[in-house]
Design a protein around this motif. Structure first.
Motif, mmCIF file in Angstrom:
data_model
loop_
_atom_site.group_PDB
_atom_site.id
_atom_site.type_symbol
_atom_site.label_atom_id
_atom_site.label_comp_id
_atom_site.label_asym_id
_atom_site.label_seq_id
_atom_site.Cartn_x
_atom_site.Cartn_y
_atom_site.Cartn_z
ATOM 1 N N ARG A 204 0.821 -1.223 0.000
ATOM 2 C CA ARG A 204 0.000 0.000 0.000
ATOM 3 C C ARG A 204 0.847 1.262 0.000
ATOM 4 N N THR A 205 1.876 1.269 0.801
ATOM 5 C CA THR A 205 2.707 2.450 0.944
ATOM 6 C C THR A 205 3.518 2.750 -0.309
ATOM 7 N N HIS A 206 3.962 1.712 -0.986
ATOM 8 C CA HIS A 206 4.900 1.900 -2.089
ATOM 9 C C HIS A 206 4.327 1.533 -3.456
ATOM 10 N N ARG A 207 3.037 1.285 -3.532
ATOM 11 C CA ARG A 207 2.421 0.841 -4.786
ATOM 12 C C ARG A 207 2.685 1.816 -5.932
ATOM 13 N N ALA A 208 2.452 3.094 -5.714
ATOM 14 C CA ALA A 208 2.632 4.084 -6.788
ATOM 15 C C ALA A 208 4.078 4.128 -7.273
ATOM 16 N N SER A 209 5.035 4.114 -6.349
ATOM 17 C CA SER A 209 6.440 4.155 -6.774
ATOM 18 C C SER A 209 6.850 2.841 -7.430
ATOM 19 N N LEU A 210 6.263 1.730 -7.000
ATOM 20 C CA LEU A 210 6.543 0.449 -7.647
ATOM 21 C C LEU A 210 6.030 0.452 -9.089
ATOM 22 N N ILE A 211 4.856 1.032 -9.295
ATOM 23 C CA ILE A 211 4.303 1.126 -10.650
ATOM 24 C C ILE A 211 5.179 2.023 -11.510
ATOM 25 N N ALA B 220 8.243 0.020 -12.420
ATOM 26 C CA ALA B 220 7.951 -0.989 -13.442
ATOM 27 C C ALA B 220 7.682 -0.347 -14.794
ATOM 28 N N ARG B 221 7.030 0.824 -14.794
ATOM 29 C CA ARG B 221 6.723 1.507 -16.053
ATOM 30 C C ARG B 221 7.995 1.905 -16.793
ATOM 31 N N VAL B 222 9.025 2.290 -16.060
ATOM 32 C CA VAL B 222 10.297 2.645 -16.694
ATOM 33 C C VAL B 222 10.864 1.427 -17.429
ATOM 34 N N ILE B 223 10.701 0.256 -16.865
ATOM 35 C CA ILE B 223 11.234 -0.962 -17.473
ATOM 36 C C ILE B 223 10.332 -1.458 -18.599
ATOM 37 N N THR B 224 9.014 -1.492 -18.356
ATOM 38 C CA THR B 224 8.095 -2.063 -19.343
ATOM 39 C C THR B 224 7.723 -1.089 -20.438
ATOM 40 N N GLN C 192 2.060 1.758 -18.823
ATOM 41 C CA GLN C 192 1.372 1.900 -17.540
ATOM 42 C C GLN C 192 0.598 0.623 -17.208
ATOM 43 N N ALA C 193 -0.134 0.097 -18.190
ATOM 44 C CA ALA C 193 -0.955 -1.100 -17.952
ATOM 45 C C ALA C 193 -0.086 -2.303 -17.588
ATOM 46 N N GLU C 194 1.013 -2.489 -18.322
ATOM 47 C CA GLU C 194 1.914 -3.601 -18.005
ATOM 48 C C GLU C 194 2.544 -3.412 -16.637
ATOM 49 N N ALA C 195 2.883 -2.184 -16.306
ATOM 50 C CA ALA C 195 3.488 -1.899 -15.006
ATOM 51 C C ALA C 195 2.527 -2.258 -13.878
ATOM 52 N N GLU C 196 1.259 -1.911 -14.036
ATOM 53 C CA GLU C 196 0.274 -2.248 -13.010
ATOM 54 C C GLU C 196 0.119 -3.758 -12.879
ATOM 55 N N ILE D 136 11.431 -8.169 -6.843
ATOM 56 C CA ILE D 136 10.403 -8.978 -7.512
ATOM 57 C C ILE D 136 9.819 -8.199 -8.684
ATOM 58 N N VAL D 137 9.492 -6.930 -8.466
ATOM 59 C CA VAL D 137 8.939 -6.089 -9.538
ATOM 60 C C VAL D 137 9.928 -6.009 -10.692
ATOM 61 N N ARG D 138 11.175 -5.757 -10.384
ATOM 62 C CA ARG D 138 12.198 -5.645 -11.427
ATOM 63 C C ARG D 138 12.304 -6.934 -12.232
ATOM 64 N N ASN D 139 12.388 -8.058 -11.552
ATOM 65 C CA ASN D 139 12.533 -9.334 -12.245
ATOM 66 C C ASN D 139 11.323 -9.639 -13.122
ATOM 67 N N LEU D 140 10.118 -9.399 -12.605
ATOM 68 C CA LEU D 140 8.912 -9.654 -13.396
ATOM 69 C C LEU D 140 8.836 -8.724 -14.605
ATOM 70 N N ALA D 141 9.191 -7.469 -14.407
ATOM 71 C CA ALA D 141 9.149 -6.508 -15.510
ATOM 72 C C ALA D 141 10.158 -6.880 -16.592
ATOM 73 N N LEU D 142 11.358 -7.262 -16.179
ATOM 74 C CA LEU D 142 12.373 -7.660 -17.154
ATOM 75 C C LEU D 142 11.974 -8.938 -17.885
ATOM 76 N N ASP D 143 11.394 -9.886 -17.159
ATOM 77 C CA ASP D 143 10.919 -11.117 -17.799
ATOM 78 C C ASP D 143 9.855 -10.810 -18.840
ATOM 79 N N GLY D 144 8.929 -9.921 -18.493
ATOM 80 C CA GLY D 144 7.881 -9.532 -19.438
ATOM 81 C C GLY D 144 8.461 -8.833 -20.653
ATOM 82 N N ARG D 145 9.443 -7.996 -20.425
ATOM 83 C CA ARG D 145 10.088 -7.288 -21.533
ATOM 84 C C ARG D 145 10.789 -8.266 -22.468
ATOM 85 N N ARG D 146 11.475 -9.267 -21.874
ATOM 86 C CA ARG D 146 12.153 -10.276 -22.695
ATOM 87 C C ARG D 146 11.152 -11.073 -23.524
#
Length: 171
Positions: A12-19, A22-26, A29-33, A62-72
């Motif tokens: 809850r506290t970090h959701r917006a910054s996590l998105i 993830a958006r920078v990597i993906t 916005q939709a993929e980041a969410e 976890i966010v970084r790894n999932l975003a990179l996996d999706g990008r690959r």
């Protein structure tokens, strides 16, 4: 704090910054969410306040790894689907940019330089080291004497600032 408020606190506290992260990597916005939601599910399953020493760092990882996996996966899918397009693009000879294109590129570079100059020194150094120097976040963190998570935030904030300034200049 992790034991008292649990995994949900970090989400809850970090959701917006996590998105944003993830958006920078993906690049979407939709993929980041989606990535952050998947990360939350994995984090919640694995969370044990005593076993996870740095839960926020773990959640970002976890966010970084999932975003990179999706990008690959997207790149691989794009390579498979874009073979005909790639053949067409490669068949067209590469030409030197027009003077107009060069002037536009120089103008955009000037805007990025001005935006970098507006950043706080630590943020500017982090962005320049990462984007222009090719340094890893760990190397930058060591150079600045801060955490990798903070460096990631500095780089993301700096890039967002430069992007906003560049877009504002186009209007």
């Amino acid at each position: 704090m992790a034991n008292e408020q649990g995994a949900l606190y970090f989400y809850r506290t970090h959701r917006a910054s996590l998105i944003d992260y993830a958006r920078v990597i993906t690049g979407s916005q939709a993929e980041a969410e989606d990535v952050v939601q998947d990360a939350w599910i994995r984090f919640d399953r694995a969370f044990d306040g005593d076993a996870v020493r740095q839960p926020l760092h773990y959640l970002y990882r976890i966010v970084r790894n999932l975003a990179l996996d999706g990008r690959r996966r997207a790149l691989i899918a794009g390579e498979r689907q874009g073979d005909d397009l790639a053949d067409l693009v490669n068949a067209v000879p590469c030409e030197r940019p027009t003077p107009e294109a060069q002037a536009i590129a120089r103008n955009e570079l000037d805007h990025v330089r001005a935006a970098l100059a507006e950043l706080p020194e630590r943020t500017r150094i982090a962005v320049e080291m990462h984007r222009f120097g090719g340094h890893t976040l760990m190397e930058i963190a060591q150079h600045l004497g801060v955490s990798v998570g903070l460096v990631h935030g500095l780089v993301a904030d700096g890039i967002k600032h430069c992007h906003r300034r560049r877009m504002a200049a186009r209007e």
